[in-house]
Design an enzyme around this catalytic site. Sequence first.
Site, short mmCIF file in Angstrom:
data_model
loop_
_atom_site.label_atom_id
_atom_site.label_comp_id
_atom_site.label_asym_id
_atom_site.label_seq_id
_atom_site.Cartn_x
_atom_site.Cartn_y
_atom_site.Cartn_z
N LYS A 1 -9.53 -8.68 8.05
CA LYS A 1 -10.16 -9.06 9.32
C LYS A 1 -9.80 -8.00 10.34
O LYS A 1 -8.71 -7.40 10.27
CB LYS A 1 -9.70 -10.46 9.77
CG LYS A 1 -8.18 -10.61 9.85
CD LYS A 1 -7.72 -11.15 11.15
CE LYS A 1 -6.21 -11.37 11.15
NZ LYS A 1 -5.62 -11.15 12.48
N HIS B 1 0.83 -1.21 0.00
CA HIS B 1 0.00 0.00 0.00
C HIS B 1 0.86 1.26 0.00
O HIS B 1 0.58 2.22 -0.69
CB HIS B 1 -0.93 0.02 1.22
CG HIS B 1 -2.22 -0.71 1.01
ND1 HIS B 1 -2.30 -2.08 0.99
CD2 HIS B 1 -3.48 -0.26 0.78
CE1 HIS B 1 -3.55 -2.43 0.77
NE2 HIS B 1 -4.29 -1.36 0.65
#
Lengths: 185, 278
Positions: free
Chosen positions: A103, A38
């Site tokens: 998650k 990212h």
Amino acid sequence: MAQYELNAPLSDEDARKLRSGDVVYLSGTIYTARDAAHKKLCDLLDAKEKLPLELEGAVIYYVGPSPAKPGNVIGAAGPTTSYRMDAFAPRLHSLGVKASIGKGIRNEAVKQSLKDYGAVYFGATGGAGSLLGTCIKEAEVIAFPDMGPEALRRLRVERLPLLVINDSVGGELYVQPDLKAVGLA
Amino acid sequence: MRTVKTSDITKAVRDMCIHANLHFPEDCKKAFREGAAREESPTAKEVFRQLIENIDLAAETGVPLCQDTGLGVLFVEVGQEVQLDGNLREALNEGVRRGYQEGYLRKSACDPFTRKNTGDNTPAVIHFDIVPGDKVRIALMAKGGGAENMSRVTMLAPSEGWAGIKKFVLTRVAESRSNPCPPVIIGIGIGGTFEHSAKLAKKALLRKLDDTHPDADLAAKEKELFDLVNKLNIGPMGLGGKTTCLGLKMIVEPCHIASLPLAVNIQCHSSRHEEVEI
């Protein structure tokens, strides 16, 4: 709570119709990226360089798979904890990313960006890496190969089982801990 | 003196790395089955169903239980009558290196600043101890990062006592919510010093889920806090339910009169550890 069979890349319409608690079996093309990838993507954006993936409708799976055994496409491939990507997610949603898969809880900025750009956050079952890996039919490293498990991959998935955790209208599936029950509130 | 071959140690560590990442411990599997039976919500039941299917699949296909195959954490007890024919630390790291390479396990060790992967999952974190006898005992944990990130050490004021310990543990689990892959296992180290409490907490995670603390008072405390944690309603994967924690284990040792060191080491539900005696 509805159940859907959807295809990635996700259309704006598909993303916006989803609600927290819906079950989605996702097929099609998705991308893997953890925090290091990212950061590199955002560095490329800062430098106004071309990205190695098409962001419009993209679904990003927060996963660093284990190596494929000979004859396999990929190894274990369950979700990693999502908050490490919170610093980057709103920017990617503003550029067309329609969903992330991970998650764990997201911060307010990410939840707001889901509302602003009609996107969703999916949860996959953490620790079910062997099982989730079987839904991946093709995998190819498309950027940052030197980062090993953290490289950016393009995956073709079939019926990846997901739960809508945060939707585009402010819904949240994770429960608030019951602090009263233990005398903390 | 008894000579132990470092090549035997390397082989044992290699085998444990691979086996632990593919074969789920029986005590934890039993806790999953009990959890699935206890839960009422379809979501919580579905999480357990996927996790149990995942266990069978990993053993069958040789694809690891979880993609985070962990950093290797080793507790090594060397009998004082043991003579080693080589470099013990290097033999242990070589075992980890081979296990992660030959077992197609993910290499997760990196430089903290550059984030560059070391490429072979070494160095392992190794805790040595010298004990009586002529054996070498090695416990290996494949410790995942997500749950480790939710762990904390604190130095309580002694007056905070058991109430303060409970509050810190409950707050830690509550704040972690879905992040560490609940239902979790909680290792608690109390006493010693700052760093020693953390080591005790990690060691507590090596205990069997169904064991009982030999000290009756501590066994009661473990049970009390275990029940409280499970009232938080975080549940499997944070989706709500009665099973927030599968086990809570404490190790307690004396500390300084001024201190009450407390470490909480969170373990995800995929508790992968094994032991061997050579």
